[in-house]
Each structure stands twice: as C-alpha cells, then as structure tokens.
Design a protein around this motif. Sequence first.
Motif, PDB file in Angstrom:
ATOM      1  N   CYS A 212       0.627  -1.261  -0.041  1.00  0.00           N
ATOM      2  CA  CYS A 212      -0.048  -0.002   0.110  1.00  0.00           C
ATOM      3  C   CYS A 212       0.698   1.084   0.065  1.00  0.00           C
ATOM      4  N   CYS A 231      -1.970  -0.405   5.841  1.00  0.00           N
ATOM      5  CA  CYS A 231      -2.713  -0.778   4.734  1.00  0.00           C
ATOM      6  C   CYS A 231      -4.215  -0.566   4.972  1.00  0.00           C
ATOM      7  N   GLN A 234     -10.419   0.233   3.317  1.00  0.00           N
ATOM      8  CA  GLN A 234     -10.897   1.154   2.334  1.00  0.00           C
ATOM      9  C   GLN A 234     -10.060   2.207   2.274  1.00  0.00           C
ATOM     10  N   PRO A 235     -10.049   2.992   1.040  1.00  0.00           N
ATOM     11  CA  PRO A 235      -9.333   4.112   1.089  1.00  0.00           C
ATOM     12  C   PRO A 235      -9.273   4.984   2.350  1.00  0.00           C
ATOM     13  N   SER A 259      -3.146  10.783   2.242  1.00  0.00           N
ATOM     14  CA  SER A 259      -4.257   9.670   1.931  1.00  0.00           C
ATOM     15  C   SER A 259      -3.636   8.377   1.891  1.00  0.00           C
ATOM     16  N   LEU A 261      -3.881   4.339   0.223  1.00  0.00           N
ATOM     17  CA  LEU A 261      -4.759   3.206  -0.653  1.00  0.00           C
ATOM     18  C   LEU A 261      -3.956   2.037  -0.680  1.00  0.00           C
ATOM     19  N   THR A 262      -4.463   0.920  -0.967  1.00  0.00           N
ATOM     20  CA  THR A 262      -3.687  -0.330  -1.196  1.00  0.00           C
ATOM     21  C   THR A 262      -3.355  -0.343  -2.648  1.00  0.00           C
ATOM     22  N   GLN A 265      -6.587  -0.929  -4.768  1.00  0.00           N
ATOM     23  CA  GLN A 265      -7.265   0.101  -4.644  1.00  0.00           C
ATOM     24  C   GLN A 265      -6.981   1.178  -5.808  1.00  0.00           C
ATOM     25  N   MET A 266      -5.677   1.364  -5.671  1.00  0.00           N
ATOM     26  CA  MET A 266      -4.997   2.514  -6.666  1.00  0.00           C
ATOM     27  C   MET A 266      -5.258   2.026  -8.202  1.00  0.00           C
ATOM     28  N   ILE A 290     -12.734   7.351  -6.549  1.00  0.00           N
ATOM     29  CA  ILE A 290     -13.064   6.220  -5.319  1.00  0.00           C
ATOM     30  C   ILE A 290     -14.358   5.897  -5.117  1.00  0.00           C
ATOM     31  N   TYR A 295     -15.949   2.250  -3.215  1.00  0.00           N
ATOM     32  CA  TYR A 295     -15.204   2.285  -1.994  1.00  0.00           C
ATOM     33  C   TYR A 295     -16.053   3.266  -1.132  1.00  0.00           C
ATOM     34  N   ILE A 297     -14.663   5.874   1.951  1.00  0.00           N
ATOM     35  CA  ILE A 297     -13.531   6.591   2.411  1.00  0.00           C
ATOM     36  C   ILE A 297     -13.456   6.558   3.881  1.00  0.00           C
TER      37      ILE A 297
END
Length: 383
Positions: A212, A231, A234-235, A259, A261-262, A265-266, A290, A295, A297
């Motif tokens: 992440c 990690c 969720q974002p 911020s 993100l994994t 996710q990215m 996102i 997802y 946040i």
Amino acid sequence: MTGKTSKCTKENVFKVAAVTTVILIILQFGVSSIFYQYYHPLAVLVSSKIAPVGKQNSSGEFVDIRDFIVSGQLRHKDRLGIASPSLNANASLPRKDEACPFIPPNLRGAVSVDKSIKSYDEIKANYPDLLPGGRWKPKDCVSRHRVAIIIPYRDREAHLKVFLQHMHKFLQDQQLDYGIYVIELAMPTKFNRAMLMNIGFVEALKLYDYQCFVFHDVDLIPEDERNIYSCPEQPRHMSAAVDTMGYRLPYEAIFGGVSALTKDQMKNVNGFSNKFFGWGGEDDDMHNRIVAKGYKIIRYPIKVARYKMLSHKKDKANPERMGLLYQGRKRFASDGLNSLKYKVNKVELRPLYTWVYVEINEEEVKKQLEKDHELAHRRQPRV
Ligand code: UDP
Ligand code: MN
C-alpha cells in the motif's frame, strides 16, 4: 430419616446450582473473549499484554490506548487497517519470523513536532539502522504492512528535512516495513501533484513489493502515533484534522493532504488524473474516482488524525480546475495510470529517502486532453 434426606437433597440442589452457575460464567467468559478478540475493540486491548496502557508521552500527557479506542468509537476493522485473522492478542514477544503484534508496543500516542531544521547528516545520525533509500523494517518480527510513502516535491527543502526527522521515528514506532520516496518534478513544468503520485506509485513498485501507499504532502507532520500508516481496508483519508484549519474537517468529501490506498485500490481507480497542473482539484477528482468504484472513504478519529502544517506561501489556484473536475467522470477510465507518460532523469538511493527526479511534458498531456475532448464530441449524436 426422611427429613435428613430432604435436607440433603436441598443442599445438593443448591450445590449443583452454584457449580452450574460458576461453570456457565466461566464458559461465557471464555467464549465471549474468543468472540470479542475478533469483533470487539475493547476486548482485544484489555486482554492484550502488548497494549501500551498508561504510558506518558514526551509532553507528559497520559496515553491510554484503551481510552482512545473507546472514545474514538473505532470499529475493529477500521482500527488499524486490515483486520488480521492471525491476531493473537495474548502473545508475548513475537519471534523473528512471526507477524509483529497487532498493536505496536512502542506507540507514544501524541508526539510533539520539532520544527528546527537540521542537516541531512544530523538527521541520519539519529537513524543509524536505515537502509539506503530511506528503507526500514522491524528486526524482531515481520511487519504486517509494506508501505511506500510517496511525496510530491519541488523546492521545499526545509520542509523535507523536518518531515524526515519526524517521520522515520514515527513509522518505526509503528513497526512498518516502509520506504520514503521523494518524487521531484524538474523545471520548468507547472507543478502537478497528482501526476507525481502516479509516478511514485509506479516507481516504488519497481523497487519493492509494496502492499500500500501513503500519498503525503511534505508539509504535513502527524502529531499522534496512533494514526497508523497501515494498509487500509477502504481508502483512508488521513489528514482529517490540520492545525491551520482549526483541527476540523473542512468538508466531508476532502481527500487532500495525506491519504492511503492499497495497490489494488489504486489500480482499480486508475490512479490519479494526470490533467491537473497547478494548485487544486486533483484530490477532489480522486475522491470522485474512489466513490465511483464503490469504495467508502474512512478516517481515524479527529483527535488522532492530527497534523501540523509547516508554513508556506499559498500557490495560485489553477483556473481550469473546476472544469476538469466536472468533466472528470468521463476520463476516469482513460486518464490515470494507464495513460501516464514521464521521463525518469535519475533515481538515487539517498541515506534518508529514495530520490526520483522526473520530467513531464505539459504540452503533450494537454494535447491529449484536447484530442480526448474532440473524440468525445464526435461520438455524441448530432440533433
Ligand atoms: N509541492 C511542492 N512544491 C511546490 C508545490 C507543491 O513540493 O512548489 C508539494 C508539497 O509536497 C506540498 C504539496 O505539493 O505539501 C501540496 O502543495 P501545497 O502545500 O502548496 O498545497 P496547500 O497546502 O496550499 O493545499
Ligand atoms: Mn501545504
């Protein structure tokens, strides 16, 4: 004889009832502690020998992580990022090949920010066991998170020094397997924060198998070590409470500053947009990406997600940012990691960080944007 028997029976009934009650209580306790170990935030910490309960931090404030968990109202899965089924709350010291404790034992809670500017050599002297490129991982256990810290950068050396001095200790106390990547944009191109994040993502993955990414403004310094850079499920928007904004969330959809993100996710959101040159808009566009992917946040509690911002002049806002933002949705699939173009001038494993010095071609990015617009117009049926 009959009287004695009935007395005996009564006594026996009482005894049996008492023993049964005791057994039931023990059973309930056992079952619930196993259950709570996974589902209840308090139980993990109460039963955990590794929780740093009742420590005092450098400013003398009482730190009780249990108090934080209760008042912070964190759900188990959001608490420290990825919930781990291998959690063993009663573990004593982990072995070298075992996962580090779920709750890092040396967290200091609230920490002060030293804004004095030291030389790189002075800073390095405080971190003798850093690996080249600003890499580190715990020696006594296997970290639960491999995290790249990505910093978009140009001409903020004083901030970078304060950041490095603070962050290595901060991340090491959190027992992360981490590296710090400074992505510097060569002149004369207008600054493009989002594109530097994308480049940092790609370049860091070439060097190590990160799980992440924490995208981090160089001028934001976290003030509480319970703000774990793990990690996220969720974002996660991390810089929820910044001193210059009165330690309050300015608006619900904010995703700027810091911020996490994994990798997946990215990739799923196609990274950041490459089209935002100058100040503003790129973080809100990321928020939209996102949300569009379904997802949610997440944030740590406001009393933990605290940052100091180092002072700087306010940049002129990009006048095109709102237009780009409104049209953003049309470009999610075509503008981002899959259309990223840049040139790496240099990668250096410096003692305190990995330096990635890059060039981007603003004209080329803008021409592509115009072409995309034309194409989109042509595709629209005429009326
Ligand atoms: N940044 C930089 N040099 C610049 C402009 C921005 O290094 O000339 C980086 C830096 O990491 C900074 C981040 O981009 O923290 C966000 O920019 P800025 O701090 O100007 O934004 P603001 O705090 O005003 O939102
Ligand atoms: Mn700033």
